[in-house]
Design an enzyme around this catalytic site. Structure first.
Site, PDB file in Angstrom:
ATOM      1  N   ARG A   1       0.842  -1.190   0.000  1.00 26.68           N
ATOM      2  CA  ARG A   1       0.000   0.000   0.000  1.00 26.68           C
ATOM      3  C   ARG A   1       0.883   1.249   0.000  1.00 26.68           C
ATOM      4  NH1 ARG A   1      -2.230  -3.468   3.999  1.00 26.68           N
ATOM      5  NH2 ARG A   1      -4.329  -4.239   3.486  1.00 26.68           N
TER       6      ARG A   1
ATOM      7  N   LYS B   1      -2.471  -2.419   7.795  1.00 23.65           N
ATOM      8  CA  LYS B   1      -3.675  -2.020   8.510  1.00 23.65           C
ATOM      9  C   LYS B   1      -3.774  -2.775   9.825  1.00 23.65           C
ATOM     10  CE  LYS B   1      -6.534  -0.540   4.621  1.00 23.65           C
ATOM     11  NZ  LYS B   1      -7.819  -0.735   3.915  1.00 23.65           N
TER      12      LYS B   1
ATOM     13  N   HIS C   1      -2.332   2.638  -6.123  1.00 24.85           N
ATOM     14  CA  HIS C   1      -3.091   1.419  -5.846  1.00 24.85           C
ATOM     15  C   HIS C   1      -3.170   0.501  -7.063  1.00 24.85           C
ATOM     16  CE1 HIS C   1      -5.416  -0.324  -2.584  1.00 24.85           C
ATOM     17  NE2 HIS C   1      -6.161  -0.894  -3.506  1.00 24.85           N
TER      18      HIS C   1
ATOM     19  N   ARG D   1      -0.791  -2.342  -6.946  1.00 24.69           N
ATOM     20  CA  ARG D   1      -1.252  -3.418  -6.053  1.00 24.69           C
ATOM     21  C   ARG D   1      -2.218  -4.359  -6.785  1.00 24.69           C
ATOM     22  NH1 ARG D   1      -1.341  -4.367  -0.566  1.00 24.69           N
ATOM     23  NH2 ARG D   1      -3.299  -4.886   0.444  1.00 24.69           N
TER      24      ARG D   1
ATOM     25  N   HIS E   1      -4.301  -8.986   3.438  1.00 25.09           N
ATOM     26  CA  HIS E   1      -5.748  -8.921   3.601  1.00 25.09           C
ATOM     27  C   HIS E   1      -6.206  -9.878   4.691  1.00 25.09           C
ATOM     28  CE1 HIS E   1      -6.144  -7.536  -0.859  1.00 25.09           C
ATOM     29  NE2 HIS E   1      -6.030  -6.520  -0.028  1.00 25.09           N
TER      30      HIS E   1
ATOM     31  N   TYR F   1      -9.583  -7.481  -5.575  1.00 30.53           N
ATOM     32  CA  TYR F   1      -8.434  -6.777  -6.156  1.00 30.53           C
ATOM     33  C   TYR F   1      -7.965  -7.458  -7.433  1.00 30.53           C
ATOM     34  CZ  TYR F   1      -7.517  -3.706  -2.194  1.00 30.53           C
ATOM     35  OH  TYR F   1      -7.599  -2.723  -1.243  1.00 30.53           O
TER      36      TYR F   1
END
Length: 330
Positions: free
Chosen positions: A188, A212, A278, A281, A304, A313
């Site tokens: 990211r 995250k 992005h 990614r 994830h 994605y």
């Protein structure tokens, strides 16, 4: 703010020269009755807002402890505040119909699509589930509200030619290192700008990123990326701990906005449309799955929590579909 009595007295003072004492007395009783009713409604609404605010702050504190970023917390707070102010009911009296009505009317005033509305639904569901788990309500009114279907649009990825054109457009070693690191790791943009020099192991061709939920994971890069990173770091003369710094002096850690602007500029120069971080990614995920990498490993590589996110994605390459059809069916 004036009290009920002060407002009534102000009106009566202005009216006493125009009406008789008997009428004035009647007017006073009517005014006091109506104003007290309004005052009770305002106080009731204030109590509702105070109660909702109290529960919301506790919920956001719980989410912070779970590892949600400040940006996510701000989004949760803004979404919940808007919803609770619109519904105007005590938490325990909010029903499934109240939430359905709010969600159905949301696109009208906010010019929002189905994906945005479903994000609002998801946040409301999380909030009321927390209230239920904490025994503040008996049952979440969001339970019966299903996921809002949205049209899946096919998002583009970078072609091999696009990536070559972008690297050819680079005029400094830092930009070459950034493009290659993004394309070979799929990290990211926030993870990229947070990297320090000590997080990178050139010999093992890997680095540790903070994703995250403040979760660390290892990502890997190729030999070309190693070469460009090494060249960039060797030309650096500053002592900044950041892996990527600004080109101007004094140097400082590169920010997300700086990377986005730089990539757009490179895209314009290279003739590549819709260049943004992005997209690297999404490109990595698509290529990895297209070449047969197990989806579980792609999930871990991208960091994830849910495999469904990874599938969103990763675009299925149409050439692979055609080749598989010829291999298995024709």
């Amino acid at each position: 703010m004036h009290t009920t009595v002060e407002i009534a007295n102000a009106v009566l003072t202005k009216m006493q020269a125009l009406v008789s004492g008997e009428v004035l007395s009647y007017l006073e009783s009517v005014l006091m009755s109506e104003l007290r009713g309004i005052e009770l409604e305002v106080n009731a609404l204030s109590n509702v807002e105070d109660e909702a605010s109290k529960y919301m702050e506790r919920f956001l504190a719980a989410k912070t402890i779970e590892g949600c970023s400040p940006k996510t917390i701000r989004y949760y707070k803004a979404t919940l505040t808007r919803a609770l102010e619109a519904i105007k009911k005590p938490i325990i009296r909010i029903s499934s119909d109240d939430l359905r009505t709010y969600l159905s009317e949301y696109p009208i005033g906010n010019n929002a699509g189905s994906i945005t509305v479903d994000n609002v639904r998801r946040i409301l569901s999380s909030f009321f589930s927390w209230l239920e788990d904490e025994n503040h309500i008996l049952k979440s009114p969001a339970r019966r509200i299903k996921k809002i279907r949205s049209k899946r649009t096919v998002k583009s990825v970078y072609s091999d030619e696009d990536l070559i054109a972008l690297t050819d457009a680079c005029s400094c070693k830092r930009d070459l290192a950034i493009i290659n690191l993004l394309s070979s790791t799929g990290m990211r943009i926030g993870e990229l700008v947070s990297l320090n020099r000590e997080d990178v192991d050139l010999n093992r061709r890997e680095c540790i990123v903070l994703g995250k939920g403040n979760k660390e994971r290892v990502v890997y890069f190729d030999a070309t990326t190693k070469l460009h990173l090494n060249n960039y770091l060797q030309e650096r003369s500053d002592n900044d701990a950041a892996l990527f710094c600004s080109l101007t002096k004094p140097s400082s850690r590169l920010q997300v906005s700086g990377v986005e602007l730089r990539l757009r500029s490179l895209g314009t120069k290279a003739g590549v449309k819709h260049v943004h971080p992005h997209k690297f990614r999404r490109t990595l995920a698509t290529k990895a799955i297209g070449k047969g990498m197990p989806i579980e490993q792609v999930q871990k590589l991208l960091g994830h929590q849910k495999i469904d996110t990874t599938l969103m994605y990763a675009m299925v390459d149409q050439d692979n579909v055609r080749d598989s059809h010829r291999r298995y069916i024709c």
